[in-house]
Design a protein around this motif. Structure first.
Motif, mmCIF file in Angstrom:
data_model
loop_
_atom_site.group_PDB
_atom_site.id
_atom_site.type_symbol
_atom_site.label_atom_id
_atom_site.label_comp_id
_atom_site.label_asym_id
_atom_site.label_seq_id
_atom_site.Cartn_x
_atom_site.Cartn_y
_atom_site.Cartn_z
ATOM 1 N N GLY A 648 0.812 -1.225 0.000
ATOM 2 C CA GLY A 648 0.000 0.000 0.000
ATOM 3 C C GLY A 648 0.839 1.265 0.000
ATOM 4 N N ASN A 649 2.153 1.165 -0.083
ATOM 5 C CA ASN A 649 3.020 2.342 -0.090
ATOM 6 C C ASN A 649 3.021 3.027 -1.461
ATOM 7 O OD1 ASN A 649 3.773 1.838 2.549
ATOM 8 N ND2 ASN A 649 5.554 0.589 1.955
ATOM 9 N N ILE A 650 3.153 4.355 -1.429
ATOM 10 C CA ILE A 650 3.297 5.133 -2.659
ATOM 11 C C ILE A 650 4.753 5.059 -3.089
ATOM 12 C CG2 ILE A 650 3.124 7.425 -3.711
ATOM 13 C CD1 ILE A 650 0.895 8.053 -1.742
ATOM 14 N N VAL A 651 4.996 4.468 -4.261
ATOM 15 C CA VAL A 651 6.365 4.299 -4.736
ATOM 16 C C VAL A 651 6.697 5.255 -5.873
ATOM 17 C CG1 VAL A 651 6.466 1.878 -4.020
ATOM 18 C CG2 VAL A 651 5.609 2.474 -6.304
ATOM 19 N N GLY A 652 5.689 5.866 -6.405
ATOM 20 C CA GLY A 652 5.919 6.805 -7.492
ATOM 21 C C GLY A 652 4.738 7.752 -7.681
ATOM 22 N N ILE A 653 4.999 8.854 -8.389
ATOM 23 C CA ILE A 653 3.941 9.832 -8.686
ATOM 24 C C ILE A 653 4.119 10.273 -10.135
ATOM 25 C CG2 ILE A 653 2.946 12.079 -8.131
ATOM 26 C CD1 ILE A 653 4.098 11.809 -5.329
ATOM 27 N N GLU A 654 3.049 10.201 -10.911
ATOM 28 C CA GLU A 654 3.120 10.657 -12.298
ATOM 29 C C GLU A 654 2.553 12.079 -12.415
ATOM 30 O OE1 GLU A 654 1.798 9.492 -16.870
ATOM 31 O OE2 GLU A 654 1.058 8.299 -15.177
ATOM 32 N N VAL A 697 8.487 19.353 -6.911
ATOM 33 C CA VAL A 697 9.267 18.266 -6.301
ATOM 34 C C VAL A 697 10.198 18.822 -5.237
ATOM 35 C CG1 VAL A 697 11.034 16.521 -6.757
ATOM 36 C CG2 VAL A 697 9.086 16.788 -8.323
ATOM 37 N N HIS A 698 10.796 19.969 -5.509
ATOM 38 C CA HIS A 698 11.669 20.586 -4.512
ATOM 39 C C HIS A 698 10.875 20.907 -3.243
ATOM 40 C CE1 HIS A 698 14.949 23.017 -2.924
ATOM 41 N NE2 HIS A 698 14.040 23.980 -2.664
ATOM 42 N N GLN A 699 9.672 21.432 -3.401
ATOM 43 C CA GLN A 699 8.826 21.748 -2.243
ATOM 44 C C GLN A 699 8.445 20.471 -1.498
ATOM 45 O OE1 GLN A 699 5.319 24.022 -3.220
ATOM 46 N NE2 GLN A 699 4.286 23.449 -1.322
ATOM 47 N N LEU A 700 8.143 19.401 -2.239
ATOM 48 C CA LEU A 700 7.761 18.126 -1.620
ATOM 49 C C LEU A 700 8.900 17.544 -0.814
ATOM 50 C CD1 LEU A 700 5.230 16.276 -1.705
ATOM 51 C CD2 LEU A 700 6.382 14.983 -3.496
ATOM 52 N N ARG A 701 10.111 17.590 -1.348
ATOM 53 C CA ARG A 701 11.278 17.045 -0.641
ATOM 54 C C ARG A 701 11.617 17.884 0.594
ATOM 55 N NH1 ARG A 701 13.989 13.402 -4.088
ATOM 56 N NH2 ARG A 701 12.308 12.376 -5.214
ATOM 57 N N GLU A 702 11.368 19.181 0.529
ATOM 58 C CA GLU A 702 11.640 20.039 1.677
ATOM 59 C C GLU A 702 10.721 19.700 2.852
ATOM 60 O OE1 GLU A 702 13.822 22.627 2.324
ATOM 61 O OE2 GLU A 702 14.943 21.975 0.558
ATOM 62 N N GLN A 703 9.462 19.329 2.553
ATOM 63 C CA GLN A 703 8.483 19.083 3.614
ATOM 64 C C GLN A 703 8.528 17.643 4.134
ATOM 65 O OE1 GLN A 703 4.514 20.395 2.704
ATOM 66 N NE2 GLN A 703 5.222 22.242 1.652
ATOM 67 N N ALA A 707 9.823 11.415 1.139
ATOM 68 C CA ALA A 707 9.465 11.533 -0.266
ATOM 69 C C ALA A 707 10.669 11.349 -1.168
ATOM 70 C CB ALA A 707 8.822 12.906 -0.524
ATOM 71 N N SER A 708 11.868 11.279 -0.596
ATOM 72 C CA SER A 708 13.071 11.128 -1.434
ATOM 73 C C SER A 708 13.105 9.771 -2.127
ATOM 74 C CB SER A 708 14.318 11.295 -0.562
ATOM 75 O OG SER A 708 14.320 10.339 0.488
ATOM 76 N N ASP A 709 12.338 8.795 -1.596
ATOM 77 C CA ASP A 709 12.311 7.474 -2.227
ATOM 78 C C ASP A 709 11.236 7.365 -3.306
ATOM 79 O OD1 ASP A 709 14.348 6.644 -0.544
ATOM 80 O OD2 ASP A 709 12.949 6.018 1.025
ATOM 81 N N ILE A 710 10.442 8.381 -3.447
ATOM 82 C CA ILE A 710 9.341 8.331 -4.413
ATOM 83 C C ILE A 710 9.834 8.863 -5.762
ATOM 84 C CG2 ILE A 710 7.043 9.208 -4.958
ATOM 85 C CD1 ILE A 710 6.499 9.402 -1.972
#
Length: 875
Positions: A648-654, A697-703, A707-710
């Motif tokens: 059930g983990n999120i492994v990617g985002i399109e 993506v930069h904003q997502l990684r900052e928060q 998310a670095s594995d996605i």
């Protein structure tokens, strides 16, 4: 401002303005005061009049004293007249002393003035004189001026006050006859004084005893006297030479004949040159003296006119010197000059004119000069010159000069009238300047401006002008047809053979197209590989169809480029204008829409515009506007998670792009992406999309550190591979936003490999070397999937949702998807199933070893804020 109250009724009671009784003096003076107060934004204004006016003694040497005849105040932006006298106004003695002693011109002083309404003392006084017969009779005083008095403002007021004085003086000359009663005792001749006072020559009137009865201003300056000093003095006191003139002035035997002083000594003489005059101060001047006589009120008035003796010193040698200088100057002038008399006969011509016409001066004199004008231009030019000179005093135009041997010279002709002193026409001066070379260059520049320099066809600017002319002639000459022609896949020729061969191809295309058209039709190259054709005088649609098919058939033969034969096709969009309401912009838009439809239908064909195409055209216009003017407002990026079905983990985002047209309508991505690619805007769109995704993506990684594995997936369109700077650009973004390329998956379709396999392989290899992962999107829908999996640097395969949706109900699709999954695992690649929408599909994919899934069963595409909220809840 507006006048209220009474108009200086106290003035007529005091009698201060009685010498101007029949004129509406009140209106004149109050109008002056109103203008002055308005100009300087003053709170208070006063009108003072010289008390000598009562006695009609307006001579300059009489001391002046002043009476206040009106005071005015600005009340609620309106001028109000205040009845008052000198005592009631309470004007300070310093002001009256200032008025009595000041040599008036204009002044700006700080003098205390007591104002009755309201009771207070103000400063900042400005005084303006009104002169009647060179005597200051009226003074306007302004208080509390809001504008500082400046010299340039004072200069601008002088004509204003002079005009006011002229109004009073011209209408009321009665007072002037009282200044010199011996001379001007009739009102109708008082205006003679104004004329005499404006002469440059001195004029003196004397009585029978030779005593001065009048001196004009020039004579007073010559004799150094005032008006009062001059009256009654013997004129002989100022003449120190010429005994004959003195004898004439003092002769006792007078007869009533036509001679000026009626003496025998000067009976036959009225001009005395070189007379020595001594002024009252002893200054000496040599003047010419003329004796004159005039009749005023049936009475003989004798006078003397003093003129400068220098006027008679121009002798014959001086005259010839002036003429020689004139000829030298005009002959050095770089223009042809000719002078005509009032009968249009040439009386002078310079060398340049003779050179233009190849005529001698003698051949030009009289009416011979017209032989130098081209006969076709002669009659119209002469008539135009006559008309313009009589109405405007000048004439300018272009015309041709012609030599006896037929050589033509284009010139600009400029004519000016010459006048006598009485204003009648004395003749004409004509100048001409050679503009032949200028016109030649102008035509060359015009050709450059209107012609496409590569093909020799007309360019866009000239074509648009011809289109407007054709549309305006629809009612008279019939319908017009507009054809848009675009070469199919011209860019591939430029990329493979080079721009040199591409330019040669465009030249040959222009020649073939031109050979298929009538002489009345217009063909233009409007840019790149785009051509337009304008057909006029169209009687039926069949004529358009025949010509269009002829244009397409002209491409059936190969084009010879160097040693190579190249086949090229074209697509054509057609629209027709048939009524007076046709607009050029509408035709251009419609033809463009029809061309787009022809390309969409498979190229190498033509399409007529239909009203149904308007929607597509408007949509394309809106798309261009959104992309170029407001991409951040109309475009947005949404993200759909890719989930591991077991954990059930999120492994990617399109990342998926969305567009809302300016009308608020959401357009399907497949449609607007294809429109972006076809309109040549893909690079601009890609820059916006990648900038937006990297920023998110930069904003997502900052928060969220997890998310670095996605992995973030971004679609690459087919035409983005043609951008040779794509790899460099993506690398630059990674550095700018401090994000590793390994965080991104770039999704490509099999179409990219089919269009240009070599370029696709090179670009993908460079991206992989940089660290990006490559995914093959929509796998199974192409024609050579297995070869692509083997030859391209692909890491991930995405199974197209058209197969995934039917695996439960269609055994054939189930076999295909199962085989794809096994093949991908065999090649040690990752596989992702798109379009998973229910539990049955999810379970089937798990049973066939496809655990990374994407679809509405898990998540719909969502904005970045919702992705952040989702990750926050899961953490």
């Amino acid at each position: 401002m507006h006048y209220e109250g009474e108009l200086l009724t106290q003035a007529s009671q005091i009698g201060g303005l009685s010498f101007l009784d029949s004129l509406d003096t009140d209106s004149v003076l109050l109008s002056c005061l109103d203008q002055l107060m308005n100009f300087y934004r003053s709170d208070y204004g006063f009108i003072y009049i010289d008390t000598n006016v009562r006695t009609k003694n307006l001579t300059p040497d009489v001391p002046q004293t002043w009476e206040l005849v009106a005071s005015c105040i600005i009340d609620k932006d309106r001028l109000r007249i205040v009845k008052s006298s000198v005592s009631s106004v309470g004007v300070s003695p310093s002001l009256l002393s200032y008025l009595n002693n000041k040599d008036f011109f204009y002044s700006n002083s700080e003098i205390p003035v007591k104002i009755p309404e309201p009771e207070k003392t103000v400063n900042s006084l400005a005084c303006f004189p009104l002169k009647i017969s060179d005597v200051v009779c009226v003074v306007f005083c302004l208080c509390n001026t809001a504008t500082e008095l400046k010299e340039e403002q004072l200069v601008s007021l002088r004509p204003f006050l002079s005009s006011a004085a002229l109004i009073l003086q011209t209408e009321k000359q009665t007072s002037l006859s009282n200044i010199y009663p011996a001379v001007f005792d009739d009102r109708q001749y008082c205006s003679l004084l104004a004329i005499l006072n404006n002469l440059f020559n001195g004029v003196v009137f004397v009585n029978d005893d030779g005593e001065i009865t009048f001196c004009n201003n020039s004579a007073l300056r010559l004799l150094a006297l005032s008006h009062s000093e001059a009256i009654g003095k013997p004129i002989k006191n100022f003449i120190t030479s010429d005994s004959s003139l003195i004898q004439a002035l003092v002769a006792n035997n007078r007869r009533a004949d036509d001679t000026f002083f009626n003496s025998d000594s000067c009976a036959k003489r009225s001009h005395f040159p070189g007379v020595l005059i001594s002024s009252f101060k002893g200054d000496k001047s040599v003047v010419n003296v003329n004796l004159i006589r005039c009749v005023v009120s049936e009475r003989v008035v004798r006078g003397i006119v003093f003129s400068d003796s220098v006027d008679d010193k121009i002798i014959s040698n001086d005259y010839h010197s002036i003429v020689q200088r004139y000829q030298v100057i005009t002959n050095y002038a770089p223009v042809g000059l000719i002078q005509l008399n009032k009968d249009w006969e040439c009386i002078y011509v310079n060398d340049a004119w003779c050179e233009y016409c190849h005529l001698t001066p003698d051949e030009c004199y009289g009416l011979g000069w017209i032989n130098g004008i081209n006969s076709d231009d002669l009659e119209g030019t002469l008539n135009s010159i006559r008309v313009d000179l009589s109405s405007k005093g000048r004439y300018s135009n272009k015309l041709r000069l012609k030599t006896p041997l037929g050589r033509i010279t284009w010139v600009t002709l400029d004519a000016r009238s010459l006048f006598y002193e009485d204003g009648s026409i004395n003749g004409v001066v004509i100048s001409v300047q050679d503009i032949t070379d200028y016109l030649k260059k102008e035509r060359e520049l015009k050709d450059i401006a209107e012609t496409d320099q590569l093909t020799g066809l007309v360019n866009r600017s000239f074509f648009n002008d011809r289109l407007e002319v054709a549309i305006n002639g629809i009612k008279r000459f019939g319908a017009v047809a507009l054809l848009f022609i675009d070469l199919d896949k011209f860019k591939q020729i430029n990329d493979t053979l080079g721009h040199e061969f591409g330019d040669e191809l465009l030249k040959q295309v222009g020649e073939r197209l031109r050979s298929c058209l009538r002489r009345v039709d217009t063909i233009a190259r409007i840019g790149g590989d785009e051509f337009t054709v304008l057909m006029t005088n169209i009687s039926n649609v069949q004529a358009i169809t025949t010509t269009t098919e002829k244009l397409i058939d002209s491409f059936s033969e190969p084009f010879i480029l160097g040693q190579q034969s190249v086949y090229v096709t074209c697509s054509i969009g057609i629209t027709v204008g048939e009524d007076n309401h046709t607009r050029s912009k509408s035709l251009l838009r419609q033809a463009d829409a029809a061309l787009y439809k022809a390309k969409e239908a498979g190229r190498n064909q033509y399409k007529f515009y239909t009203p149904e195409l308007d929607k597509s055209v408007n949509l394309l216009i809106d798309l261009r506007k959104s992309l170029r003017e407001s991409p951040n407002d109309d475009f947005r990026v949404v993200y759909q998670p890719q989930v591991h079905s077991v954990t059930g983990n999120i492994v990617g985002i399109e990342a998926l792009s969305r567009w809302s047209s300016p009308l608020g309508e959401d357009i399907h991505p497949d449609m607007f992406i294809r429109m972006i690619e076809d309109s040549g805007l893909i690079n601009e769109f890609s820059e916006w999309l990648f900038e937006k995704v990297f920023k998110d993506v930069h904003q997502l990684r900052e928060q969220f550190t997890e998310a670095s594995d996605i992995k973030i997936s971004v679609n690459l369109s087919v035409k983005q591979f043609r951008n040779r700077d794509l790899v460099k650009y993506l690398g630059k973004l990674c550095v700018e936003y401090a994000i590793s390329p390994a965080c991104f998956v770039l999704e490509v379709t099999e179409t990219a490999f089919i269009d240009d396999p070599k370029l696709a392989n090179l670009t993908l290899a460079q991206l992989k070397e940089l660290g990006f992962s490559i995914a093959l999107d929509d796998f199974g829908t192409g024609y050579s999937s297995l070869s692509h999996l083997r030859s391209m640097p692909i890491k991930i395969v995405k199974i197209d949702k058209t197969f995934v949706n039917d695996v439960i109900h269609d055994p054939e699709d189930a076999k295909i998807v199962s085989s794809i999954i096994s093949l991908v695992h065999t090649l040690e690649m990752d596989v992702i199933a798109e379009g998973v929408e229910n539990t049955e599909i999810k379970s089937w994919m798990e049973a066939n070893n496809c655990f990374v899934q994407q679809g509405f069963y898990y998540y719909e595409p969502m904005p970045l804020e919702d992705i952040c909220h989702l990750l926050k809840n899961r953490s």
